[in-house]
Design a protein around this motif. Sequence first.
Motif, PDB file in Angstrom:
ATOM      1  N   GLY A 159     -20.786   3.100 -18.669  1.00  0.00           N
ATOM      2  CA  GLY A 159     -21.156   3.420 -20.096  1.00  0.00           C
ATOM      3  C   GLY A 159     -21.193   2.100 -21.067  1.00  0.00           C
ATOM      4  N   VAL A 160     -19.739   1.661 -20.835  1.00  0.00           N
ATOM      5  CA  VAL A 160     -19.379   0.989 -21.906  1.00  0.00           C
ATOM      6  C   VAL A 160     -19.710  -0.574 -21.160  1.00  0.00           C
ATOM      7  CG1 VAL A 160     -17.140  -0.440 -22.637  1.00  0.00           C
ATOM      8  CG2 VAL A 160     -17.202   2.303 -22.500  1.00  0.00           C
ATOM      9  N   SER A 180     -20.176  -2.328  -7.843  1.00  0.00           N
ATOM     10  CA  SER A 180     -20.543  -1.945  -6.407  1.00  0.00           C
ATOM     11  C   SER A 180     -21.684  -2.285  -5.912  1.00  0.00           C
ATOM     12  CB  SER A 180     -20.255  -0.592  -6.056  1.00  0.00           C
ATOM     13  OG  SER A 180     -20.967   0.254  -6.798  1.00  0.00           O
ATOM     14  N   ASN A 183     -25.002  -1.282  -7.556  1.00  0.00           N
ATOM     15  CA  ASN A 183     -25.369  -1.734  -8.953  1.00  0.00           C
ATOM     16  C   ASN A 183     -25.375  -3.222  -9.285  1.00  0.00           C
ATOM     17  OD1 ASN A 183     -25.219   0.787  -9.952  1.00  0.00           O
ATOM     18  ND2 ASN A 183     -22.952   1.002  -9.869  1.00  0.00           N
ATOM     19  N   TYR A 198     -17.636  -5.852  -5.841  1.00  0.00           N
ATOM     20  CA  TYR A 198     -16.268  -5.760  -5.395  1.00  0.00           C
ATOM     21  C   TYR A 198     -15.867  -4.922  -3.912  1.00  0.00           C
ATOM     22  CZ  TYR A 198     -16.358  -0.617  -7.027  1.00  0.00           C
ATOM     23  OH  TYR A 198     -16.711   0.716  -7.271  1.00  0.00           O
ATOM     24  N   PHE A 269      -6.839  -1.455 -26.576  1.00  0.00           N
ATOM     25  CA  PHE A 269      -7.459  -0.870 -28.072  1.00  0.00           C
ATOM     26  C   PHE A 269      -7.802   0.567 -28.013  1.00  0.00           C
ATOM     27  CE2 PHE A 269     -11.807  -1.288 -28.794  1.00  0.00           C
ATOM     28  CZ  PHE A 269     -12.185  -1.755 -27.499  1.00  0.00           C
ATOM     29  N   SER A 271     -11.139   2.398 -29.515  1.00  0.00           N
ATOM     30  CA  SER A 271     -12.337   1.908 -30.656  1.00  0.00           C
ATOM     31  C   SER A 271     -12.218   2.744 -31.686  1.00  0.00           C
ATOM     32  CB  SER A 271     -13.521   1.847 -29.886  1.00  0.00           C
ATOM     33  OG  SER A 271     -13.697   3.210 -29.355  1.00  0.00           O
ATOM     34  N   HIS A 314     -18.868   7.033 -11.869  1.00  0.00           N
ATOM     35  CA  HIS A 314     -19.828   5.990 -11.286  1.00  0.00           C
ATOM     36  C   HIS A 314     -21.194   6.235 -11.917  1.00  0.00           C
ATOM     37  CE1 HIS A 314     -17.123   4.344  -8.294  1.00  0.00           C
ATOM     38  NE2 HIS A 314     -16.689   5.632  -8.247  1.00  0.00           N
TER      39      HIS A 314
HETATM   40  N1  NAP Z   1     -10.289   2.185 -25.488  1.00  0.00           N
HETATM   41  C1  NAP Z   1     -11.257   3.065 -25.828  1.00  0.00           C
HETATM   42  O1  NAP Z   1     -11.610   2.951 -26.866  1.00  0.00           O
HETATM   43  C2  NAP Z   1     -12.309   3.559 -24.939  1.00  0.00           C
HETATM   44  C3  NAP Z   1     -13.477   4.155 -25.491  1.00  0.00           C
HETATM   45  C4  NAP Z   1     -14.380   4.640 -24.269  1.00  0.00           C
HETATM   46  C5  NAP Z   1     -14.058   4.597 -23.149  1.00  0.00           C
HETATM   47  N2  NAP Z   1     -12.887   4.007 -22.813  1.00  0.00           N
HETATM   48  C6  NAP Z   1     -12.641   3.909 -21.345  1.00  0.00           C
HETATM   49  O2  NAP Z   1     -13.537   3.030 -20.719  1.00  0.00           O
HETATM   50  C7  NAP Z   1     -13.215   3.189 -19.297  1.00  0.00           C
HETATM   51  C8  NAP Z   1     -14.694   3.230 -18.734  1.00  0.00           C
HETATM   52  O3  NAP Z   1     -15.504   4.225 -19.732  1.00  0.00           O
HETATM   53  P1  NAP Z   1     -17.233   4.023 -19.304  1.00  0.00           P
HETATM   54  O4  NAP Z   1     -17.836   5.033 -20.116  1.00  0.00           O
HETATM   55  O5  NAP Z   1     -17.766   2.975 -19.196  1.00  0.00           O
HETATM   56  O6  NAP Z   1     -17.024   4.870 -17.662  1.00  0.00           O
HETATM   57  P2  NAP Z   1     -18.198   4.943 -16.696  1.00  0.00           P
HETATM   58  O7  NAP Z   1     -19.657   5.099 -17.302  1.00  0.00           O
HETATM   59  O8  NAP Z   1     -17.860   5.968 -16.030  1.00  0.00           O
HETATM   60  O9  NAP Z   1     -18.045   3.537 -15.822  1.00  0.00           O
HETATM   61  C9  NAP Z   1     -16.924   3.283 -14.944  1.00  0.00           C
HETATM   62  C10 NAP Z   1     -17.433   1.972 -13.946  1.00  0.00           C
HETATM   63  O10 NAP Z   1     -16.441   1.691 -13.386  1.00  0.00           O
HETATM   64  C11 NAP Z   1     -17.146   1.081 -12.225  1.00  0.00           C
HETATM   65  N3  NAP Z   1     -15.986   1.122 -11.189  1.00  0.00           N
HETATM   66  C12 NAP Z   1     -15.607   2.201 -10.413  1.00  0.00           C
HETATM   67  N4  NAP Z   1     -14.478   1.580  -9.713  1.00  0.00           N
HETATM   68  C13 NAP Z   1     -14.463   0.316  -9.832  1.00  0.00           C
HETATM   69  C14 NAP Z   1     -13.618  -0.830  -9.214  1.00  0.00           C
HETATM   70  N5  NAP Z   1     -12.714  -0.530  -8.278  1.00  0.00           N
HETATM   71  N6  NAP Z   1     -14.189  -2.356  -9.642  1.00  0.00           N
HETATM   72  C15 NAP Z   1     -15.026  -2.307 -10.691  1.00  0.00           C
HETATM   73  N7  NAP Z   1     -15.645  -1.354 -11.148  1.00  0.00           N
HETATM   74  C16 NAP Z   1     -15.677   0.007 -10.950  1.00  0.00           C
HETATM   75  C17 NAP Z   1     -18.139   2.154 -11.841  1.00  0.00           C
HETATM   76  O11 NAP Z   1     -19.006   1.181 -11.126  1.00  0.00           O
HETATM   77  P3  NAP Z   1     -19.522   1.455  -9.580  1.00  0.00           P
HETATM   78  O12 NAP Z   1     -20.202   2.936  -9.517  1.00  0.00           O
HETATM   79  O13 NAP Z   1     -20.307   0.170  -9.234  1.00  0.00           O
HETATM   80  O14 NAP Z   1     -18.146   1.762  -8.896  1.00  0.00           O
HETATM   81  C18 NAP Z   1     -18.619   2.342 -12.957  1.00  0.00           C
HETATM   82  O15 NAP Z   1     -19.798   1.834 -13.446  1.00  0.00           O
HETATM   83  C19 NAP Z   1     -12.923   4.614 -18.983  1.00  0.00           C
HETATM   84  O16 NAP Z   1     -11.539   4.562 -18.549  1.00  0.00           O
HETATM   85  C20 NAP Z   1     -12.784   5.147 -20.437  1.00  0.00           C
HETATM   86  O17 NAP Z   1     -11.534   6.219 -20.771  1.00  0.00           O
HETATM   87  C21 NAP Z   1     -12.171   3.704 -23.557  1.00  0.00           C
END
Ligand code: NAP
Length: 323
Positions: A159-160, A180, A183, A198, A269, A271, A314
Amino acid sequence: MKAITQYKYGSPADVLELQDINRPEIKDDQVLVEVRAAGTHIGDWLVISGLPYLIRLMGFGILKPKNRVPGMEMAGVVKAVGADVTEFKEGDEVFGWGKGAFAEYAAVSEDALVLMPQNASFEQAAALPISGFTALQAIRDKAEVQQGQKVLVIGASGGVGTYAVQIAKSYGAEVTGVSSTRNVELVRSIGADHVIDYTKEEIAENGQHYDAIIDTAGNRSLSQLRRALTPRGRLVIVGGTGGRWFMGVGRSIRAQMLSPFISQSLGTFISKTTKEDLVVLKELVESGKVTPVIDRTYALSDGAEAVSKVGERHSQGKLVITM
Ligand SMILES: NC(=O)c1ccc[n+]([C@@H]2O[C@H](COP(=O)([O-])OP(=O)(O)OC[C@H]3O[C@@H](n4cnc5c(N)ncnc54)[C@H](OP(=O)(O)O)[C@@H]3O)[C@@H](O)[C@H]2O)c1
């Protein structure tokens, strides 16, 4: 109206129900939005499950959730406006963030809404706010990405990550995405110049160094991430994994403590939700530089399934609930 409701913390399948409840009342500075689509993200899963426990201390409710209707981002049509609202009128198509998005109607502050991008569907607009803010602020404000820099996005298909890849490209960076095998093509299709699968190769193994690393996957050690950074490179930790209490916060704290003593910049950070950045996201979509990636849409009645899938971490882009 129909809404997904939650009265206790637990797994989405156990605690979310589809119910008929009253439409929310709007305050003078609020807009009643007839929600057409609501985005989901890992934050929804955390707030619904009450994990890590740290999240309960952040104002979401210690023993049970404070908000009866989950959901934080939406797109829809203005149905009514409060007495002090000047920017919108009935019939306007808007998107933004607020409480209670998993419902047919939501009461949203005027300051949390913007007119929809002209070229976006309700599903695409609903998928923009929270993940879009995170990617934008990571690339622009934390990594301070400049034209020609090399940027590594870990979790590039999520998502991010799907926004981070596109926004980094819009800043003129040379972008490498990490994903992976299934993707790899998706990450390439949204503009990544290179993709590291990866499951076959790890970052830092090929001797490549990056000016900025955006880590959304959260499961690599600081030392591994630092080995892939240039001597003055910037690491932005977006997400963490593991632990029912703090979910990887320890790594972020270590990064912040180490950063002042080394030439690399290591940071994390939370967001911010701002109307200015909602406008920036709208303009990025209208200029064609960013296109939201929608993995799947779900009916409101299948909202629990959508949030469960988000929790698996994922997703291929965003999962969206449609009303
Ligand atoms: N700091 C903030 O303000 C903030 C705001 C929003 C979200 N977040 C955090 O950001 C993170 C990601 O959020 P999201 O919404 O993008 O999650 P998401 O949509 O579930 O995406 C996670 C991604 O991580 C990948 N992934 C899983 N294992 C991996 C590995 N070993 N190496 C590389 N990639 C891997 C997956 O790809 P594959 O399926 O190809 O493995 C998937 O595309 C979460 O931890 C969330 O809590 C933080």
